[in-house]
Design a protein around this motif. Structure first.
Motif, PDB file in Angstrom:
ATOM      1  N   LEU A 107       0.823  -1.209   0.000  1.00  0.00           N
ATOM      2  CA  LEU A 107       0.000   0.000   0.000  1.00  0.00           C
ATOM      3  C   LEU A 107       0.856   1.258   0.000  1.00  0.00           C
ATOM      4  O   LEU A 107       1.785   1.394   0.793  1.00  0.00           O
ATOM      5  N   ALA A 108       0.538   2.192  -0.906  1.00  0.00           N
ATOM      6  CA  ALA A 108       1.296   3.447  -0.971  1.00  0.00           C
ATOM      7  C   ALA A 108       0.407   4.666  -1.151  1.00  0.00           C
ATOM      8  O   ALA A 108       0.899   5.786  -1.161  1.00  0.00           O
ATOM      9  N   SER A 109      -0.896   4.481  -1.295  1.00  0.00           N
ATOM     10  CA  SER A 109      -1.803   5.597  -1.558  1.00  0.00           C
ATOM     11  C   SER A 109      -2.259   6.246  -0.264  1.00  0.00           C
ATOM     12  O   SER A 109      -2.263   5.635   0.799  1.00  0.00           O
ATOM     13  N   CYS A 110      -2.642   7.510  -0.378  1.00  0.00           N
ATOM     14  CA  CYS A 110      -3.111   8.267   0.783  1.00  0.00           C
ATOM     15  C   CYS A 110      -4.201   9.226   0.331  1.00  0.00           C
ATOM     16  O   CYS A 110      -4.196   9.710  -0.808  1.00  0.00           O
ATOM     17  N   ASN A 111      -5.125   9.520   1.241  1.00  0.00           N
ATOM     18  CA  ASN A 111      -6.195  10.471   0.940  1.00  0.00           C
ATOM     19  C   ASN A 111      -5.739  11.914   1.117  1.00  0.00           C
ATOM     20  O   ASN A 111      -6.490  12.841   0.784  1.00  0.00           O
ATOM     21  N   ILE A 134      -0.772   1.298  14.578  1.00  0.00           N
ATOM     22  CA  ILE A 134      -0.641   1.736  13.204  1.00  0.00           C
ATOM     23  C   ILE A 134      -0.369   3.226  13.171  1.00  0.00           C
ATOM     24  O   ILE A 134      -0.890   3.981  14.000  1.00  0.00           O
ATOM     25  N   GLN A 135       0.464   3.642  12.230  1.00  0.00           N
ATOM     26  CA  GLN A 135       0.679   5.067  11.981  1.00  0.00           C
ATOM     27  C   GLN A 135      -0.457   5.557  11.094  1.00  0.00           C
ATOM     28  O   GLN A 135      -0.749   4.951  10.056  1.00  0.00           O
ATOM     29  N   THR A 136      -1.110   6.657  11.469  1.00  0.00           N
ATOM     30  CA  THR A 136      -2.326   7.082  10.780  1.00  0.00           C
ATOM     31  C   THR A 136      -2.503   8.588  10.835  1.00  0.00           C
ATOM     32  O   THR A 136      -2.028   9.241  11.768  1.00  0.00           O
ATOM     33  N   ASN A 137      -3.216   9.118   9.850  1.00  0.00           N
ATOM     34  CA  ASN A 137      -3.564  10.544   9.877  1.00  0.00           C
ATOM     35  C   ASN A 137      -4.927  10.794  10.513  1.00  0.00           C
ATOM     36  O   ASN A 137      -5.400  11.934  10.543  1.00  0.00           O
ATOM     37  N   LEU A 138      -5.572   9.741  11.009  1.00  0.00           N
ATOM     38  CA  LEU A 138      -6.882   9.829  11.661  1.00  0.00           C
ATOM     39  C   LEU A 138      -7.970  10.362  10.734  1.00  0.00           C
ATOM     40  O   LEU A 138      -8.944  10.944  11.191  1.00  0.00           O
ATOM     41  N   ALA A 139      -7.800  10.150   9.422  1.00  0.00           N
ATOM     42  CA  ALA A 139      -8.827  10.604   8.491  1.00  0.00           C
ATOM     43  C   ALA A 139     -10.090   9.749   8.578  1.00  0.00           C
ATOM     44  O   ALA A 139     -11.189  10.225   8.303  1.00  0.00           O
ATOM     45  N   ALA A 140      -9.929   8.499   8.951  1.00  0.00           N
ATOM     46  CA  ALA A 140     -11.062   7.583   9.041  1.00  0.00           C
ATOM     47  C   ALA A 140     -11.721   7.682  10.420  1.00  0.00           C
ATOM     48  O   ALA A 140     -11.081   8.018  11.415  1.00  0.00           O
ATOM     49  N   ALA A 194      -3.500  -7.040  -3.803  1.00  0.00           N
ATOM     50  CA  ALA A 194      -2.254  -7.666  -3.341  1.00  0.00           C
ATOM     51  C   ALA A 194      -1.934  -7.253  -1.914  1.00  0.00           C
ATOM     52  O   ALA A 194      -1.469  -8.077  -1.108  1.00  0.00           O
ATOM     53  N   ASP A 195      -2.188  -6.003  -1.588  1.00  0.00           N
ATOM     54  CA  ASP A 195      -1.923  -5.535  -0.229  1.00  0.00           C
ATOM     55  C   ASP A 195      -2.834  -6.243   0.762  1.00  0.00           C
ATOM     56  O   ASP A 195      -2.391  -6.657   1.836  1.00  0.00           O
ATOM     57  N   ARG A 196      -4.090  -6.380   0.399  1.00  0.00           N
ATOM     58  CA  ARG A 196      -5.041  -7.059   1.292  1.00  0.00           C
ATOM     59  C   ARG A 196      -4.648  -8.517   1.491  1.00  0.00           C
ATOM     60  O   ARG A 196      -4.669  -9.027   2.617  1.00  0.00           O
ATOM     61  N   ARG A 216      -8.686   1.741   4.720  1.00  0.00           N
ATOM     62  CA  ARG A 216      -8.884   0.416   4.123  1.00  0.00           C
ATOM     63  C   ARG A 216      -9.389  -0.541   5.196  1.00  0.00           C
ATOM     64  O   ARG A 216      -8.787  -0.668   6.265  1.00  0.00           O
ATOM     65  N   SER A 217     -10.479  -1.229   4.899  1.00  0.00           N
ATOM     66  CA  SER A 217     -11.132  -2.070   5.909  1.00  0.00           C
ATOM     67  C   SER A 217     -10.213  -3.164   6.428  1.00  0.00           C
ATOM     68  O   SER A 217     -10.308  -3.562   7.602  1.00  0.00           O
ATOM     69  N   TRP A 218      -9.302  -3.666   5.581  1.00  0.00           N
ATOM     70  CA  TRP A 218      -8.482  -4.792   6.029  1.00  0.00           C
ATOM     71  C   TRP A 218      -7.482  -4.401   7.110  1.00  0.00           C
ATOM     72  O   TRP A 218      -7.131  -5.230   7.946  1.00  0.00           O
ATOM     73  N   TYR A 219      -7.067  -3.147   7.142  1.00  0.00           N
ATOM     74  CA  TYR A 219      -6.195  -2.715   8.235  1.00  0.00           C
ATOM     75  C   TYR A 219      -7.003  -2.556   9.523  1.00  0.00           C
ATOM     76  O   TYR A 219      -6.515  -2.887  10.610  1.00  0.00           O
ATOM     77  N   ARG A 220      -8.211  -2.047   9.413  1.00  0.00           N
ATOM     78  CA  ARG A 220      -9.057  -1.935  10.612  1.00  0.00           C
ATOM     79  C   ARG A 220      -9.354  -3.329  11.171  1.00  0.00           C
ATOM     80  O   ARG A 220      -9.278  -3.554  12.386  1.00  0.00           O
ATOM     81  N   ASP A 221      -9.679  -4.260  10.283  1.00  0.00           N
ATOM     82  CA  ASP A 221      -9.969  -5.627  10.733  1.00  0.00           C
ATOM     83  C   ASP A 221      -8.739  -6.261  11.381  1.00  0.00           C
ATOM     84  O   ASP A 221      -8.853  -6.971  12.392  1.00  0.00           O
ATOM     85  N   ALA A 222      -7.556  -6.007  10.808  1.00  0.00           N
ATOM     86  CA  ALA A 222      -6.330  -6.575  11.377  1.00  0.00           C
ATOM     87  C   ALA A 222      -6.059  -6.014  12.762  1.00  0.00           C
ATOM     88  O   ALA A 222      -5.666  -6.753  13.675  1.00  0.00           O
TER      89      ALA A 222
END
Length: 291
Positions: free
Chosen positions: A11-15, A89-95, A35-37, A68-74
Motif C-alpha cells: 500500500l502506498a496511496s493516501c487520501n 498503526i501510523q495514521t492521519n486519523l482521516a477515518a 495484493a496488499d489485502r 482500508r477495511s483490512w487494516y481496521r480488521d487486522a
C-alpha cells in the motif's frame, strides 16, 4: 522471546496530499490493493499461529491504512490475541475510529499525525476525543515546519494533558537554537529528532528483538537496511535474530533510532515504544526544595 515487527505491505496511496510527503499523491490501482489485502491477511494469519513468541506489531504503511477495511480488521483481530502485546498503526486519523470499540484497548494503540491544511483541527480533535472515550492509547504528532507552529500550539492546548504531542523534525531542515527551543517547548523529546544520530557500528536492537517485514514476508533488520536476513513464512527469521552493529552512517527516523541501544530510548518510551508514548507522561517540573 519478545519480538517487535514493523510491517509494511505494498500500500502506498493516501487520501492526503501533504507537500512535504513524497508518497501522498500516489494512486494504488485495484490490483495493488488486492495484493496488499492478501499480503496483510497472510501476515495476520502468521501472527495468529505464532504463539510461542510474544509479539508486538507496528503497521507503517507508505500510505494511509485505516481508510482500508483490512487494516481496521487486522487491528481488531490482532488486539485480542493473548500473545500480542501491542498492535499499532501510523495514521492521519482521516477515518472514523468507532470501529475501535471492538478492539482490546489493552493492546490496540494509534500513532497519529495531524496535518494542518489537510484537515480541520476541530475534526481531528473530535477523533482524538473519541479515542479517549474508547480508552485507546494514542500519541499525536506534527511535522516541525514554521507554518505549523501556531496549529501545533493550539493542538497542544486542546489535547488532554495525558496525550503526548510529538514533533518530527522536517526532513532536510536545519533548526537554529531558537527554533529548536521553541519546538522543544511543545515536545521535550524533540532533541532526539532534530539531529541525525551517528549509528555506524553502534549496537542496535534491530535484527535482534525488532525486525522489519515486507508484504512478501521478507525480513530485514529495519526499514532502512535493505539486506534481507530471512523470510517470515519459511521460518528462516528465527535463526537470523542476533545482536549486530548498525551498518548505516546515520539514523534519522524515530522508528529506527528508537532501537539504537546507546540512546536508551527503549527506557524513555518503555511500554509505548511502538505508539511513541513516553513511559513518564505527562512530565512534571521538578519540585523545588521547601515548596
Amino acid at each position: 522471546m519478545n519480538l517487535a515487527i514493523l510491517y509494511r505491505g505494498p500500500l502506498a496511496s493516501c487520501n492526503y496530499d501533504c507537500p512535504y510527503c513524497p508518497f501522498a499523491k500516489r494512486h494504488d490501482p485495484p490490483e495493488l490493493l488486492r495484493a496488499d489485502r492478501a499480503a496483510l491477511t497472510r501476515f495476520t494469519g502468521w501472527v495468529a499461529e505464532t504463539t510461542d513468541v510474544r509479539l508486538s506489531v507496528l503497521f507503517t504503511p507508505w500510505g494511509e491504512g485505516l481508510t482500508r477495511s483490512w487494516y481496521r480488521d487486522a487491528m481488531v483481530s490482532l488486539s485480542h490475541l493473548p500473545h500480542v502485546e501491542r498492535v499499532v498503526i501510523q495514521t492521519n486519523l482521516a477515518a472514523r475510529v468507532d470501529w475501535l470499540a471492538d478492539a482490546d484497548p489493552g493492546s490496540a494503540a494509534l500513532w497519529a499525525t495531524y496535518h494542518p491544511g489537510q484537515v480541520r483541527r476541530e475534526q481531528f480533535l473530535r477523533r482524538c476525543a473519541r479515542l479517549s472515550e474508547l480508552g485507546i492509547r494514542y500519541s499525536v504528532g506534527v511535522v516541525g515546519l514554521p507554518e505549523h507552529l501556531d496549529e501545533a500550539r493550539a493542538l497542544r492546548a486542546a489535547l488532554p494533558e495525558h496525550v503526548y504531542l510529538w514533533v518530527n523534525a522536517a526532513e532536510g531542515r536545519r533548526y537554529d537554537a531558537a527554533e529548536e527551543a521553541t519546538w522543544t517547548g511543545l515536545d521535550p523529546h524533540f532533541g532526539y529528532s532534530v539531529r541525525p544520530h551517528l549509528s555506524l557500528g553502534q549496537p542496535c536492537h534491530a535484527g535482534e528483538t525488532a525486525v522489519s517485514v515486507l508484504g512478501d514476508g521478507t525480513v530485514r533488520r529495519c526499514h532502512f537496511i535493505q539486506t534481507p536476513i530471512g523470510n517470515l513464512y519459511d521460518g528462516s527469521w528465527r535463526a537470523a535474530l542476533k545482536p549486530r552493529p548498525c551498518g548505516k552512517a546515520i539514523c534519522d527516523c524515530h522508528i529506527g533510532y528508537v532501537h539504537l541501544k546507546p540512546l536508551g530510548l527503549r527506557d524513555v518510551f518503555a511500554g509505548g515504544v511502538l505508539e511513541s508514548i513516553p513511559a513518564v507522561w505527562p512530565q512534571r517540573p521538578p519540585v523545588e526544595a521547601g515548596s
